[in-house]
Motif scaffolding. Structure first.
Motif, PDB file in Angstrom:
ATOM      1  N   VAL A  70      -9.353 -36.913   8.303  1.00 43.48           N
ATOM      2  CA  VAL A  70      -8.680 -36.811   7.001  1.00 43.48           C
ATOM      3  C   VAL A  70      -7.779 -35.560   6.977  1.00 43.48           C
ATOM      4  CG1 VAL A  70      -8.991 -36.505   4.520  1.00 43.48           C
ATOM      5  CG2 VAL A  70     -10.513 -38.020   5.780  1.00 43.48           C
ATOM      6  N   THR A  73      -4.763 -35.955   9.269  1.00 42.94           N
ATOM      7  CA  THR A  73      -3.797 -36.939   8.770  1.00 42.94           C
ATOM      8  C   THR A  73      -2.988 -36.363   7.613  1.00 42.94           C
ATOM      9  OG1 THR A  73      -5.448 -38.605   9.312  1.00 42.94           O
ATOM     10  CG2 THR A  73      -3.503 -39.353   8.127  1.00 42.94           C
ATOM     11  N   ILE A  74      -3.658 -35.613   6.726  1.00 46.70           N
ATOM     12  CA  ILE A  74      -2.912 -34.958   5.639  1.00 46.70           C
ATOM     13  C   ILE A  74      -1.820 -34.094   6.242  1.00 46.70           C
ATOM     14  CG2 ILE A  74      -3.047 -33.238   3.783  1.00 46.70           C
ATOM     15  CD1 ILE A  74      -5.882 -34.130   3.252  1.00 46.70           C
TER      16      ILE A  74
ATOM     17  N   TRP B  58     -14.625 -46.005  10.508  1.00 51.39           N
ATOM     18  CA  TRP B  58     -14.475 -44.716   9.832  1.00 51.39           C
ATOM     19  C   TRP B  58     -13.143 -44.050  10.135  1.00 51.39           C
ATOM     20  CZ3 TRP B  58     -17.008 -43.688   5.739  1.00 51.39           C
ATOM     21  CH2 TRP B  58     -18.235 -44.341   5.534  1.00 51.39           C
ATOM     22  N   ILE B  59     -12.627 -44.351  11.340  1.00 50.31           N
ATOM     23  CA  ILE B  59     -11.304 -43.802  11.678  1.00 50.31           C
ATOM     24  C   ILE B  59     -10.277 -44.332  10.686  1.00 50.31           C
ATOM     25  CG2 ILE B  59      -9.443 -43.972  13.369  1.00 50.31           C
ATOM     26  CD1 ILE B  59     -11.474 -43.712  15.551  1.00 50.31           C
ATOM     27  N   GLY B  62     -10.622 -42.781   7.325  1.00 48.01           N
ATOM     28  CA  GLY B  62     -10.099 -41.410   7.355  1.00 48.01           C
ATOM     29  C   GLY B  62      -8.587 -41.371   7.343  1.00 48.01           C
ATOM     30  N   ILE B  63      -7.972 -42.230   8.168  1.00 45.45           N
ATOM     31  CA  ILE B  63      -6.510 -42.214   8.247  1.00 45.45           C
ATOM     32  C   ILE B  63      -5.883 -42.641   6.919  1.00 45.45           C
ATOM     33  CG2 ILE B  63      -4.522 -43.362   9.309  1.00 45.45           C
ATOM     34  CD1 ILE B  63      -5.840 -43.145  11.961  1.00 45.45           C
ATOM     35  N   LEU B  65      -7.179 -42.483   3.900  1.00 46.95           N
ATOM     36  CA  LEU B  65      -7.393 -41.441   2.887  1.00 46.95           C
ATOM     37  C   LEU B  65      -6.430 -40.270   3.101  1.00 46.95           C
ATOM     38  CD1 LEU B  65      -9.245 -40.822   0.507  1.00 46.95           C
ATOM     39  CD2 LEU B  65     -10.776 -39.631   2.088  1.00 46.95           C
ATOM     40  N   GLY B  66      -6.353 -39.796   4.352  1.00 52.44           N
ATOM     41  CA  GLY B  66      -5.471 -38.675   4.671  1.00 52.44           C
ATOM     42  C   GLY B  66      -4.016 -38.999   4.391  1.00 52.44           C
ATOM     43  N   SER B  67      -3.605 -40.238   4.726  1.00 55.86           N
ATOM     44  CA  SER B  67      -2.210 -40.617   4.508  1.00 55.86           C
ATOM     45  C   SER B  67      -1.869 -40.620   3.028  1.00 55.86           C
ATOM     46  CB  SER B  67      -1.925 -42.010   5.070  1.00 55.86           C
ATOM     47  OG  SER B  67      -2.249 -42.048   6.422  1.00 55.86           O
ATOM     48  N   ILE B  69      -3.314 -38.904   0.581  1.00 56.00           N
ATOM     49  CA  ILE B  69      -3.232 -37.527   0.077  1.00 56.00           C
ATOM     50  C   ILE B  69      -1.953 -36.843   0.580  1.00 56.00           C
ATOM     51  CG2 ILE B  69      -4.351 -35.267   0.043  1.00 56.00           C
ATOM     52  CD1 ILE B  69      -7.030 -36.713   0.475  1.00 56.00           C
TER      53      ILE B  69
END
Lengths: 97, 461
Positions: A70, A73-74, B58-59, B62-63, B65-67, B69
């Motif tokens: 996470v 990626t942010i 989970w990858i 995660g990706i 969610l991160g993207s 944000i």
């Protein structure tokens, strides 16, 4: 010293020199986009995060790994997008004027 | 399959280098950024094809969610808030690298025998990444205003920081040389996070260009360390490119302030107690203050004008008003240029980005060395929210704390108009003799309002 480590150190030293060579030429106008672009590149840690998460053999790997994915990626997505937004503003003027 | 993966990594490395190279000109910079993004995409895709990866759920979570944000914050952020945005992205990168190192420690230390090269690189990754993580959040807080922008100091600060470093070193040596003690490892994580806070908190707002550049470099080096940990060259290459970029910028910023990196980091510059040397009693000196109409007359009837923007312009978000003024003056035949000091604002190139946002053509923007010879034959200089970078004391007064710092030679122009809220000294806490110069006209008020009023007055001429 293990051979792999020696190889990696070689790569590290050479890449540092390449970095210095390529970047000294950037004009002050572009310092902010350069910084935020470089910043996005430092999100390369995502590769490490993917490897950790994906090997999926441990609970702890999964938790630490997903948080790392996470975060990275942010850094990557946000960094490249924001740099593009800035550079778009710089580009506008060349076409208008 | 492994060959393809390795080759793709080399391709990605080449694209990263080319991308950075393309960043060196405004015309190709956008393409450069795109190339770097493509390189990242390639690296991610081939990693996902790697046979080491067995679970994807989970990858993907995660990706995604991160993207979300990352993309939302990149779209929402205002250009004036760019320094803190870059700062916080940096922190996430550093944090990710530290986490990778942490996960690897847990994996390797289970069979109790941690090879020395792994333990060294893991600890380096945790420390650099951890410091970058919390340091960036503090920098973000300072720039955003959650935490005081002025240096925060407490007694024995340097001693405490040094102690933390020593404890981290001792514990690291123990883990590397003797056994992979989990408790010690947790303490190292905690201390590196604490050190990041202590490292940035005593540094003042105007020194942020140096800190942001340095943290940028750290985030690269942290990725490098993570690369050594997971034994992957693409991390090492990309990480060192960023490390180098950050170091170069740090160096440029320090040079522009004529201060060493150590001085920026450890002297808590701008607390005011070091100002004694340069301060002269201001009581008997008078300033010449002007109103909107006078300012408009001076600007509107000039042949040449140079605008000097500083952090005050960013803080007041006056860049759009400045662009309007520029166009108006150009319409009246005034030759308008901008003089950009390397450390104006809160990060390298901050002013350039803001003026670009407001659509000021970048060929009007001049660097310090190019514009300095021009002040002597310029009719009027308009200073907007800049102070220390135009203080002649840096040139004349050997006792001044900023003596030797390269400045914009604003005092050589025929007239100087300074837009400023009050006569308060700038960040360095020293008085500016330029304010009392007979040819200086003080134009008191907030940057945005004053420039807007100036625009409407010039229209009436």
């Amino acid at each position: 010293m293990p051979e792999g480590l020696l190889m990696s150190i070689t790569v590290f030293v050479l890449a540092m020199f390449v970095g210095f060579e390529v970047i000294t030429k950037v004009p002050p106008t572009l310092h902010t986009p350069l910084m935020s672009g470089a910043n996005a590149i430092s999100g390369i840690a995502i590769i490490g995060a993917l490897l950790v998460t994906g090997r999926g053999n441990q609970y702890i790997d999964l938790i630490v790994g997903v948080v790392a994915v996470v975060f990275a990626t942010i850094n990557v997505v946000g960094g490249f997008l924001v740099t593009d937004r800035m550079l778009h503003m710089f580009k506008k003027k060349t076409t208008e004027k | 399959m492994n060959t393809i993966i390795e080759l793709s990594y080399i391709l990605a490395a080449a694209l990263f280098i080319l991308g950075l190279k393309y960043m060196s000109s405004p015309a190709s910079a956008r393409k450069g950024n795109l190339m770097a993004a493509v390189a990242m995409f390639i690296a991610i895709v081939v990693t996902l094809l790697d046979r080491q990866i067995i679970s994807y759920t989970w990858i993907i979570v995660g990706i995604i969610l991160g993207s979300i944000i990352g993309a939302t914050s990149a779209r929402m952020v205002k250009m004036t808030a760019m320094p803190q945005m870059v700062g916080i992205f940096n922190g996430f990168g550093g944090g990710a690298s530290a986490l990778v190192a942490i996960a690897e420690f847990f994996k390797l230390s289970q069979n109790s025998n941690l090879p020395m090269d792994s333990s060294i690189t893991i600890i380096l990754g945790v420390i650099i990444g951890g410091v970058t993580f919390t340091g960036s959040f503090i920098a973000f807080g300072k720039l955003e205003g959650f935490i005081s922008g002025s240096p925060v100091t407490f007694p024995l600060q340097n001693v405490v920081s040094a102690l933390i470093l020593i404890v981290m070193l001792v514990l690291s040596v123990y883990i590397i040389g003797w056994e992979a003690n989990w408790l010690f490892f947790y303490i190292i994580i905690g201390l590196s996070l604490l050190y990041g806070v202590l490292f940035v908190i005593p540094i003042g707002g105007a020194d942020m260009p140096v800190v942001i550049s340095l943290l940028n470099s750290f985030s690269g080096l942290a990725a490098c360390a993570a690369g050594f940990v997971v034994k992957n060259d693409i991390l090492i290459i990309a990480g060192s490119l960023v490390g180098a970029a950050g170091l170069i910028l740090t160096q440029i910023m320090c040079k522009a302030m004529n201060r060493s990196l150590a001085n920026v980091l450890f002297s808590a510059f701008g607390t005011g107690d070091m100002a004694a040397g340069g301060t002269t009693a201001a009581g008997d000196k008078s300033v010449h203050s002007i109103d909107n109409e006078e300012a408009a007359m001076v600007m509107g009837y000039a042949q040449s004008a140079i605008i000097v923007p500083g952090y005050g312009m960013a803080a007041a978000q006056a860049q759009h008003a400045v662009r309007e003024l520029t166009e108006l003056l150009q319409g009246r035949g005034v030759d308008v240029k901008f003089a950009i000091h390397p450390v104006a604002g809160r990060m390298p190139g901050h002013m350039n980005v803001l003026l670009a946002e407001a659509n000021v053509p970048y060929n009007l923007l001049y660097d310090m060395d190019d514009i300095n010879p021009e002040f002597a034959h310029t009719d009027v200089v308009l200073v907007i929210g800049a102070n220390d970078v135009i203080n002649p004391a840096a040139r004349n007064d050997t006792t001044s704390p900023i003596y030797g710092m390269p400045i914009l030679d604003v005092d050589k122009a025929r007239n100087v108009i300074i837009v400023k809220r009050s006569l308060n000294p700038g960040f360095a806490g020293i008085d500016n003799e330029l304010f009392y110069n007979p040819k200086t006209l003080m134009y008191f008020g907030s940057a945005k309002e004053k420039i807007q009023e100036l625009v409407s007055e010039v229209k009436k001429l």
